[in-house]
Motif scaffolding. Structure first.
Motif, short mmCIF file in Angstrom:
data_model
loop_
_atom_site.label_atom_id
_atom_site.label_comp_id
_atom_site.label_asym_id
_atom_site.label_seq_id
_atom_site.Cartn_x
_atom_site.Cartn_y
_atom_site.Cartn_z
N UNK A 1 3.24 6.48 -7.03
CA UNK A 1 2.62 7.92 -7.67
C UNK A 1 3.55 9.14 -7.23
N UNK A 2 3.30 9.04 -6.20
CA UNK A 2 3.94 10.79 -5.25
C UNK A 2 5.19 10.99 -6.49
N UNK A 3 6.30 10.05 -5.94
CA UNK A 3 7.21 10.66 -6.35
C UNK A 3 7.09 10.30 -8.48
N UNK A 4 6.32 9.72 -8.69
CA UNK A 4 6.63 10.18 -10.02
C UNK A 4 6.01 11.52 -10.51
N UNK A 5 4.83 11.40 -9.67
CA UNK A 5 4.64 12.79 -10.24
C UNK A 5 5.28 13.99 -9.95
N UNK A 6 6.09 14.09 -8.62
CA UNK A 6 7.24 14.99 -8.39
C UNK A 6 8.18 15.26 -9.72
N UNK B 1 1.28 -1.55 -0.20
CA UNK B 1 -0.17 0.13 -0.36
C UNK B 1 0.84 1.38 0.29
N UNK B 2 2.37 1.23 1.46
CA UNK B 2 2.61 2.44 0.82
C UNK B 2 3.73 2.64 -0.22
N UNK B 3 3.67 1.02 -0.65
CA UNK B 3 5.33 1.31 -1.42
C UNK B 3 4.21 2.16 -3.18
N UNK B 4 2.89 1.50 -2.96
CA UNK B 4 2.17 1.74 -4.55
C UNK B 4 1.73 3.57 -5.15
N UNK B 5 0.96 4.26 -3.02
CA UNK B 5 1.56 5.50 -3.35
C UNK B 5 2.62 6.50 -3.41
N UNK B 6 3.34 6.29 -3.06
CA UNK B 6 4.61 6.45 -3.15
C UNK B 6 5.34 6.70 -4.10
#
Length: 389
Positions: free
Chosen positions: A79-84, A72-77
């Motif tokens: 996506x967040x890192x990819x967006x950055x 869950x943590x892996x997938x969320x971050x």
């Protein structure tokens, strides 16, 4: 029994938390922009893959203490890192367009004169005003330099219509989560038997140097030569380079016509492939996700690891068909870390943001252990844009 008022109260609390998350994401975005400006000013690469991995691992450990699943943590971050990264790349692209100083480095297999070198030059000349190229000894070395930001793109052969898939390249993509396909090119290859001297009788050739792929693609011709040994090299250009440094009449190399000119070799026999239309499909890899800006004429490549090799794959293929999407390629490889599971590489002739594609990705998720989008890039029709070399 929980009352309706209690439910409304709890939902309001959830809404407040969601709004706070959005505000934090907004703050994170502003900081990412400031970081990008510093990187651009200091001419530093946008991505730091080592730091990304360390950050996610740290957050997973923190999440574990808070009873949050690691996946869950892996997938969320992710996506967040990819967006950055995308935000920072967009800033870099605007800066480069404004200042017109961007000159990417493209890596390929082999020294100059290899098929990969020729494919690289052809692709780069069509997509960049300025560029430079760099050859490497093997596929792993190309990928290492891409991941370390020492080159901007890697041009690697993925498959040949004669000898099939190049498994080493598929496996390298599988092992590196930060590799993305951003383009492709097809090359019509004319393999030649090359020598340093004119040879009257082909049976006088006692040793042939070449990369394993061309040897496989020219096996019928090679088998006609009596008592001939094969010496494998890291690339066709390495083979040509080796024999060009000798003055022997009983050795030869398999290479290209352009390569023969570069290394000043004689063409003993041309068009020696098992198939006359010998086409190699090259892909262009980046460690940045760069989605095709045009919705039309796009190809989406992704990897899936199915839970049940036959049953679930059948379900997935049916879902793709029901949504009127065209599969242009499917290739299977053993899944990493599993004795029996298979990883399937699938190309679909559609943009990843299309409505049908989004439906498919959502529906097939239940049949897979994982889905990984490799890229969404301009499609190159194999018979419309083939470079003969």
């Amino acid at each position: 029994m929980i009352s309706d008022n209690s439910l409304i109260f709890l939902r309001k609390k959830i809404n407040t938390i969601d709004e706070e998350i959005l505000l934090l994401l907004h703050k994170r975005k502003k900081i990412a922009i400031e970081i990008a400006k510093i990187k651009i000013d200091r001419n530093k690469p946008i991505r730091d893959i080592k730091r990304e991995k360390e950050l996610i691992n740290k957050l997973i450990k923190i999440g574990d203490k808070k009873d949050l699943e690691s996946n869950y943590i892996y997938k969320i971050f992710k996506i967040i890192i990819k967006n950055s990264v995308n935000i920072q790349n967009n800033l870099l692209e605007k800066y480069n367009n404004k200042n017109k100083i961007y000159e990417p480095i493209l890596g390929f297999l082999g020294p100059k004169g290899s098929y990969s070198n020729l494919a690289t030059t052809e692709y780069a000349s069509k997509n960049f005003n300025k560029f430079s190229t760099k050859g490497f000894k093997n596929f792993q070395e190309v990928i290492n330099n891409l991941c370390d930001n020492k080159i901007n793109y890697a041009v690697l052969p993925l498959e040949n219509n004669n000898s099939g898939a190049i498994n080493e390249v598929y496996d390298l993509i599988e092992k590196n989560d930060n590799l993305y396909i951003v383009g492709e090119i097809y090359i019509l290859i004319d393999h030649c038997l090359l020598t340093t001297k004119n040879v009257k009788n082909i049976n006088n050739i006692k040793k042939i140097y070449s990369h394993p792929q061309p040897v496989q693609q020219c096996s019928k011709f090679i088998n006609q030569i009596k008592n001939c040994n094969i010496q494998y090299t890291s690339s066709t250009s390495s083979a040509m380079q080796i024999i060009s440094n000798t003055n022997l009449s009983d050795i030869a190399a398999i290479g290209s016509k352009l390569g023969s000119n570069f290394y000043k070799l004689k063409i003993l026999k041309d068009n020696i492939s098992n198939k006359k239309n010998n086409i190699t499909h090259f892909i262009i890899l980046s460690n940045e996700y760069k989605k095709n800006l045009e919705l039309k004429k796009s190809k989406t490549s992704f990897i899936i690891e199915v839970k049940n090799n036959i049953t679930d794959l059948t379900e997935i293929l049916l879902i793709i068909k029901e949504n009127d999407l065209k599969i242009t390629k499917i290739e299977s490889r053993p899944a990493s870390g599993s004795l029996w599971n298979k990883t399937f590489y699938i190309d679909i002739q559609s943009h990843c943001d299309s409505q049908n594609m989004q439906k498919v990705i959502k529906k097939i998720d239940i049949f897979t252990n994982r889905i990984r989008i490799l890229g969404c890039y301009p499609i190159c029709n194999s018979f419309d844009k083939i470079l003969k070399i």
